[in-house]
Scaffold this active site. Structure first.
Site, PDB file in Angstrom:
ATOM      1  N   GLU A  50     -61.153  46.222  -3.419  1.00 43.45           N
ATOM      2  CA  GLU A  50     -62.222  46.471  -3.931  1.00 43.45           C
ATOM      3  C   GLU A  50     -62.407  45.193  -3.900  1.00 43.45           C
ATOM      4  OE1 GLU A  50     -63.728  49.737  -4.299  1.00 43.45           O
ATOM      5  OE2 GLU A  50     -62.865  50.600  -5.385  1.00 43.45           O
ATOM      6  N   HIS A  64     -65.130  57.644 -11.325  1.00 39.25           N
ATOM      7  CA  HIS A  64     -64.626  56.474 -10.055  1.00 39.25           C
ATOM      8  C   HIS A  64     -64.189  56.148 -11.711  1.00 39.25           C
ATOM      9  CE1 HIS A  64     -63.010  54.219  -6.980  1.00 39.25           C
ATOM     10  NE2 HIS A  64     -62.491  53.770  -8.271  1.00 39.25           N
TER      11      HIS A  64
HETATM   12  P1  13P Z   1     -55.920  48.161  -5.750  1.00 38.98           P
HETATM   13  O1  13P Z   1     -54.996  48.638  -5.268  1.00 38.98           O
HETATM   14  O2  13P Z   1     -57.206  48.542  -4.379  1.00 38.98           O
HETATM   15  O3  13P Z   1     -56.879  46.557  -6.854  1.00 38.98           O
HETATM   16  O4  13P Z   1     -56.635  49.199  -6.148  1.00 38.98           O
HETATM   17  C1  13P Z   1     -57.388  49.810  -7.128  1.00 38.98           C
HETATM   18  C2  13P Z   1     -58.820  51.017  -7.325  1.00 38.98           C
HETATM   19  O5  13P Z   1     -58.629  50.638  -8.676  1.00 38.98           O
HETATM   20  C3  13P Z   1     -59.733  51.135  -6.583  1.00 38.98           C
HETATM   21  O6  13P Z   1     -60.601  51.354  -6.947  1.00 38.98           O
HETATM   22 ZN    ZN Z   2     -61.064  52.537  -9.277  1.00 38.47          ZN
END
Ligand code: 13P
Ligand code: ZN
Length: 269
Positions: free
Chosen positions: A119, A214
């Site tokens: 992100e 999300h």
């Molecule tokens: P990362 O492990 O890449 O930080 O991703 C986790 C997440 O919550 C993606 O929205």
């Molecule tokens: Zn996430």
């Protein structure tokens, strides 16, 4: 092992705060597997020795150009790394990055070549916006709180400020300590630049926004402040859900009482 945190108590404290919050996220049940991410802008505490450190990675593209980030430094959770591991071993599960002069790529500089969160476009776009708008905020947090995410599965709650007023009205603390409310961002592909751009647009009005179905994204002066706002909103959601679970619709604080809080606490909205 040598660490960038050695003999740098201010930087070490900021990373320790990130680790502490990562532990809270796991304890809250908001951080399944690698869920969620944290970045903090540490540019203010960077010294010449760090500025001269050799990169430990090749340049990596951010996917977008962020003009205010030239030469800035961030501590970032690593992609696919677990919050519960970040809590215990922050420098093995996160890394320090330097933004290059093109403002569209970065290198890792310490301690280990841990690739930052997927992100990163959203996180860095938020930091870019904050710097550009003269904000003193240094922290960005994305997490997956069960109660708040569940609420975004009801289209009625996606209307502008519907959740803001509902959550404010559950307990005075939420009105006082999350005074800019809760923005809503319609579902977008995780990690996308599209999600980053939509998130930044909402920061003009909100410190905390929901990514529909999300998670939540919050910015704050420091990582504790960002966590506290999400925690407070989640508390309100819990009160609402508890009342519903007992079979009734909670009354909610009246608009009149909320207006009185606005005046008493000198709140912005
Ligand atoms: P990362 O492990 O890449 O930080 O991703 C986790 C997440 O919550 C993606 O929205
Ligand atoms: Zn996430």
């Amino acid at each position: 092992m040598k660490s960038i945190l050695d003999n740098r108590p201010v930087l070490a404290k900021q990373v320790a705060d990130v680790a502490e919050v990562a532990g809270y996220l796991w304890q809250k049940g908001w951080a399944e597997r690698n869920g969620g991410n944290i970045t903090i802008n540490i540019t203010d505490v960077i010294d010449d020795e760090i500025r001269n450190m050799k990169p430990i990675s090749e340049p990596v593209s951010i996917g977008t150009t962020l003009p205010h980030l030239k030469g800035c430094y961030f501590f970032c959770k690593g992609t696919n790394k677990r919050m519960r591991d970040l809590a215990r071993w922050p420098m093995e599960n996160g890394s320090v990055i330097r933004i290059l002069d093109d403002c569209s790529s970065y290198v890792m500089i310490a301690d280990n070549p841990v690739k930052p969160t997927s992100e990163l476009p959203s996180h860095l776009s938020m930091h870019n916006y904050l710097i550009g708008s003269g904000s003193s905020y240094k922290a960005a947090l994305h997490t997956h709180p069960i109660d708040l995410i569940a609420m975004t599965h009801n289209p009625a709650y996606l209307e502008k400020d519907k959740l803001t007023y509902l959550l404010w009205s559950m307990i005075p603390e939420t009105r006082a300590f999350c005074p800019r409310g809760l923005g809503i961002i319609p579902y977008k592909m995780p990690s996308s630049v599209e999600l980053a751009e939509a998130t930044v647009k909402e920061l003009a009005d909100y410190d905390v926004v929901m990514w529909e179905k999300h998670g939540v994204c919050a910015v704050g002066e420091n990582i504790m402040e960002a966590f506290d706002m999400v925690d407070t909103l989640s508390k309100s959601a819990q009160i609402y859900l508890t009342a519903k679970g007992m079979g009734f619709e909670p009354t909610g604080t009246s608009m009149e009482d909320m207006q009185a809080l606005k005046e008493a606490f000198n709140l912005p909205k």
